[in-house]
Motif scaffolding. Structure first.
Motif, PDB file in Angstrom:
ATOM      1  N   UNK A   1       9.198  35.283  69.563  1.00  0.00           N
ATOM      2  CA  UNK A   1       8.414  34.045  69.655  1.00  0.00           C
ATOM      3  C   UNK A   1       6.922  34.354  69.586  1.00  0.00           C
ATOM      4  N   UNK A   2       6.530  35.464  70.173  1.00  0.00           N
ATOM      5  CA  UNK A   2       5.128  35.866  70.103  1.00  0.00           C
ATOM      6  C   UNK A   2       4.710  36.164  68.677  1.00  0.00           C
ATOM      7  N   UNK A   3       5.561  36.855  67.967  1.00  0.00           N
ATOM      8  CA  UNK A   3       5.220  37.174  66.571  1.00  0.00           C
ATOM      9  C   UNK A   3       5.027  35.907  65.750  1.00  0.00           C
ATOM     10  N   UNK A   4       5.886  34.927  65.955  1.00  0.00           N
ATOM     11  CA  UNK A   4       5.734  33.659  65.235  1.00  0.00           C
ATOM     12  C   UNK A   4       4.435  32.973  65.629  1.00  0.00           C
ATOM     13  N   UNK A   5       4.151  32.988  66.923  1.00  0.00           N
ATOM     14  CA  UNK A   5       2.931  32.341  67.410  1.00  0.00           C
ATOM     15  C   UNK A   5       1.676  33.005  66.850  1.00  0.00           C
ATOM     16  N   UNK A   6       1.702  34.330  66.713  1.00  0.00           N
ATOM     17  CA  UNK A   6       0.501  35.073  66.336  1.00  0.00           C
ATOM     18  C   UNK A   6       0.239  35.085  64.842  1.00  0.00           C
ATOM     19  N   UNK A   7       1.091  34.500  64.031  1.00  0.00           N
ATOM     20  CA  UNK A   7       0.856  34.488  62.584  1.00  0.00           C
ATOM     21  C   UNK A   7      -0.498  33.855  62.283  1.00  0.00           C
ATOM     22  N   UNK A   8      -1.324  34.606  61.552  1.00  0.00           N
ATOM     23  CA  UNK A   8      -2.659  34.160  61.131  1.00  0.00           C
ATOM     24  C   UNK A   8      -3.619  33.931  62.299  1.00  0.00           C
ATOM     25  N   UNK A   9      -3.307  34.453  63.467  1.00  0.00           N
ATOM     26  CA  UNK A   9      -4.240  34.390  64.595  1.00  0.00           C
ATOM     27  C   UNK A   9      -4.933  35.741  64.764  1.00  0.00           C
ATOM     28  N   UNK A  10      -6.175  35.687  65.199  1.00  0.00           N
ATOM     29  CA  UNK A  10      -6.961  36.895  65.427  1.00  0.00           C
ATOM     30  C   UNK A  10      -6.525  37.539  66.736  1.00  0.00           C
ATOM     31  N   UNK A  11      -6.053  38.764  66.685  1.00  0.00           N
ATOM     32  CA  UNK A  11      -5.512  39.426  67.871  1.00  0.00           C
ATOM     33  C   UNK A  11      -6.594  39.699  68.910  1.00  0.00           C
ATOM     34  N   UNK A  12      -7.795  39.985  68.448  1.00  0.00           N
ATOM     35  CA  UNK A  12      -8.878  40.252  69.390  1.00  0.00           C
ATOM     36  C   UNK A  12      -9.250  38.979  70.151  1.00  0.00           C
ATOM     37  N   UNK A  13      -9.333  37.883  69.446  1.00  0.00           N
ATOM     38  CA  UNK A  13      -9.626  36.601  70.093  1.00  0.00           C
ATOM     39  C   UNK A  13      -8.531  36.239  71.079  1.00  0.00           C
ATOM     40  N   UNK A  14      -7.284  36.496  70.697  1.00  0.00           N
ATOM     41  CA  UNK A  14      -6.152  36.143  71.557  1.00  0.00           C
ATOM     42  C   UNK A  14      -6.151  36.978  72.836  1.00  0.00           C
TER      43      UNK A  14
ATOM     44  N   UNK B   1       0.026  43.763  69.448  1.00  0.00           N
ATOM     45  CA  UNK B   1      -1.368  43.325  69.486  1.00  0.00           C
ATOM     46  C   UNK B   1      -2.339  44.455  69.162  1.00  0.00           C
ATOM     47  N   UNK B   2      -2.000  45.694  69.552  1.00  0.00           N
ATOM     48  CA  UNK B   2      -2.952  46.791  69.428  1.00  0.00           C
ATOM     49  C   UNK B   2      -2.688  47.708  68.247  1.00  0.00           C
ATOM     50  N   UNK B   3      -1.451  47.781  67.784  1.00  0.00           N
ATOM     51  CA  UNK B   3      -1.092  48.795  66.800  1.00  0.00           C
ATOM     52  C   UNK B   3      -1.857  48.642  65.487  1.00  0.00           C
TER      53      UNK B   3
END
Length: 705
Positions: free
Chosen positions: A274-287, A220-222
């Motif tokens: 599973x997290x990586x799949x979920x986060x595809x095209x999602x904004x990490x800051x919003x998440x 999320x941060x890197x």
């Protein structure tokens, strides 16, 4: 990306470069055994001409000037060498470690531990993450009275100091420096075009010392800039860690389950992927902002810190069970309750209902392996019922707890809330003495404090071993007990020994455990010491026993009924007036074991979100077997000739089977109920949630009427 072999001492020397540990890295966490391994390797190097490979260190550019480096991998080794050098320097300064020239201390400090020409006000070469920096700086200063005592940095520094100064001192200061000179590393320097996350994953593919939360935090941060990393770490991730007791992995699993509306939580060892799949095209800051919002309710549920003391006390009772299985229900429910401004009484009723559900199942000894699916579904079931009323244009007159009661009571089999007959019988016969300790703490706390008035903190006392469960009729019967119980004493012992009727709460006191009933009741003096009996007990559960002059089957039956009455007052069988909106087509989940498929007309089914139009039970079974054979070929292949429904050579029974493919047959000559059992067996083997399959049926005529 550039990599080359270099001595560790050459790598860390220099007075301009700082080695900065990014905020997304985990805390320093080397254990003493890791330190001992390094220390022993260095001892061997003292008398060796060979170098020793010390692993790789991966860094990236930390600033526009390019002097400082971000340590992406290798912080544990760099930090450990630094605190070992600090221990040696301080030991030499105090004369506890031999050194050839005192000026070597200043030289080692300047070269390896300082960056006095760097741009930062803090001139230490190593820049740990914030949680480790205070401990490191206090160790650097060398005043033990100011050390941070609960830090691995401090503990390992002290450990190294003792190794260097106690007993047969293994090194002189000069020898230690020479040994460190022989440590070789592979230095890997990332360029701006390199994908740091992919490199991090490949270096940590074995998962050594990294939790799933560590990997998710890094992910999320890197990818953020260093300034953004600092901002979002403090603003969100650090608060998430505080809300989860600095162990966020289980929260992250529950969060992903809730947000994706999964039928069961992902496996811990697969959580990162599973997290990586979920986060595809999602904004990490919003998440991160959304995660912190949910972490607040995770904290409330797991720490029993709700909006009022009444609710917190109620939640503490459930927390005594020490299971996280219902968090996937409580997190979204508590968020919903806040959003919808549910009343205290309504929230209380919901918590009480979940406690009732758990208590009855524990007493009845129903396995808990099915509960995950139940708690994943319950909140969604309630919201779906509200939505059905809304879609029908009807105001729903029912409160949340009433609808929740319906969805709990409609479940059967392994998912059921036991009814009164089963519950009462289990209270009388359940082996309560050999229950798991958390179940005992939960149930005996509720029994002791069932009547309002004085309160005994039984849970705390049992967990601290200041209170224990004791047999009234002891496990070893002496002559007095056998005489009092009569000729059937063996049968009575077998029937009642470990049941609630024969168990009570007491302080730790084994002195009276096998004595006569009167002695246990009244206590005794021995060598001038008073051993208190039940009459001196602070527990109401025990005081009731003091009214008895003997302990026979009559007293056991009476006390057993008293405990039944207490449990029934605590956990009455739930009732509800809620009725769901009738549907033109019934939708039944495979997890609903109450469903009877006899004489029901099939209209189709939905699996993994895809709808199919098979209208016979046999064709549905065959279609699902083929779907799962394609999706899980190895698992399904292993089922053939493993017994049950799948065969390679049906032999004389071929007329009862349907050919799936060459050498593969499925037993299909069975009623529809057994076809569902076959599907449940298949889903279990493939580790698929039964709720993934919903079956569409024509509404029964009596329901239409």
């Amino acid at each position: 990306m550039k990599g080359h072999e270099i001595p560790l001492s050459k790598y860390i020397e220099g007075n301009k470069m700082q080695l900065i540990i990014p905020v997304y890295q985990r805390n320093y966490d080397w254990k003493k055994e890791n330190c001992d391994q390094l220390f022993n390797d260095l001892k061997k190097l003292v008398h060796s001409e060979r170098n020793h490979f010390f692993g790789s260190i991966v860094t990236g550019v930390a600033d526009s000037i390019g002097n400082n480096r971000l340590v992406i991998d290798g912080q544990q080794r760099i930090t450990t060498i630094s605190i070992l050098l600090l221990a040696a320097i301080h030991a030499s300064e105090k004369g506890e470690m031999e050194i050839s020239d005192i000026y070597k201390i200043d030289e080692a400090t300047e070269i390896f531990l300082m960056a006095k020409y760097c741009a930062s006000e803090r001139k230490y070469k190593l820049v740990p993450i914030e949680r480790d920096m205070e401990a490191y700086d206090k160790v650097f200063a060398g005043d033990p009275t100011k050390f941070v005592t609960d830090s691995k940095i401090t503990n390992n520094y002290i450990h190294f100091y003792e190794l260097l100064t106690k007993g047969n001192r293994p090194f002189t200061f000069d020898e230690l420096l020479n040994a460190i000179e022989k440590l070789q590393i592979i230095s890997i320097e990332l360029e701006s075009s390199d994908d740091a996350q992919l490199i991090f994953e490949s270096l940590n593919s074995t998962g050594l010392a990294l939790t799933e939360a560590d990997k998710i935090r890094n992910y999320l941060l890197m990818s953020l800039s260093r300034e953004e990393q600092q901002e979002y770490f403090k603003k969100y991730w650090q608060k998430i860690e505080l809300s989860t007791g600095n162990e966020p992995t289980m929260f992250l699993r529950d969060y992903l389950t809730i947000i994706q509306q999964l039928q069961r939580p992902p496996r811990i060892n697969l959580l990162y992927f599973e997290w990586k799949k979920y986060m595809e095209e999602r904004d990490r800051k919003v998440e991160l902002a959304k995660m912190l919002d949910y972490a607040k309710f995770y904290y409330q549920a797991t720490n029993a810190q709700l909006s009022t003391e009444k609710l917190s006390k109620k939640m503490r009772q459930i927390c005594n069970i020490q299971t996280d299985v219902f968090n996937v229900f409580f997190i979204p429910f508590l968020k919903y309750a806040e959003d919808k401004e549910l009343s205290e009484s309504e929230i209380y009723n919901v918590i009480d209902l979940i406690e009732n559900f758990m208590a009855r199942r524990i007493v009845c000894n129903i396995p808990g392996n099915a509960l995950t699916q139940v708690f994943c579904a319950l909140h969604k079931d309630v919201l779906k019922s509200y939505e059905e009323y809304k879609d029908a244009g009807i105001d729903c007159p029912y409160r949340y707890a009433e609808i929740l009661t319906y969805h709990i009571m409609r479940r059967d089999g392994n998912y059921q809330l036991p009814r009164d007959t089963q519950f009462i019988e289990a209270i009388k016969t359940r082996d309560a003495y050999h229950m798991p300790k958390p179940f005992q703490v939960f149930l005996f706390e509720r029994l002791e404090n069932a009547i309002s008035g004085e309160y005994n903190d039984v849970a705390n006392q049992m967990n601290k071993k200041n209170a224990s469960i004791e047999h009234i009729m002891p496990q070893t019967l002496n002559d007095e007990w056998r005489q009092m119980l009569g000729s059937k004493y063996e049968a009575l012992k077998e029937k009642y020994l470990h049941t609630f009727a024969n168990l009570t709460l007491t302080g730790i006191n084994s002195e009276l455990s096998n004595n006569s009933f009167i002695t246990k009741r009244d206590g005794k003096m021995k060598s001038g010491t008073k051993y208190p009996g039940y009459k001196d007990s602070i527990y109401r559960l025990t005081r009731g026993v003091t009214e008895c002059n003997q302990w026979t089957e009559a007293e056991l039956i009476k006390r057993g009924q008293e405990i039944v009455d207490i449990f029934m007052s605590l956990y009455p069988q739930p009732k509800t007036e809620f009725k769901p909106i009738p549907k033109p087509i019934d939708e039944i989940s495979l997890e609903d074991e109450t469903f009877n498929p006899a004489n029901r007309l099939l209209r189709g089914f939905t699996l993994f979100g895809q709808t199919y139009t098979e209208t016979t039970w046999k064709s549905m079974l065959l279609r699902i077997v083929n779907i799962l054979s394609d999706k899980y070929p190895d698992i399904v292949e292993s089922l053939y000739d493993a017994g049950s429904y799948f065969w390679k050579t049906p032999g004389d029974n071929e007329q009862y089977c349907t050919k799936i493919s060459n050498g593969k047959y499925l037993w299909t000559s069975m009623d529809n109920k057994n076809k569902l059992r076959c599907l449940r067996y298949l889903f279990e083997k493939c580790d698929i949630a039964e709720s993934e399959l919903t079956i569409q049926l024509e509404v029964q005529k009596e329901q239409e009427e």
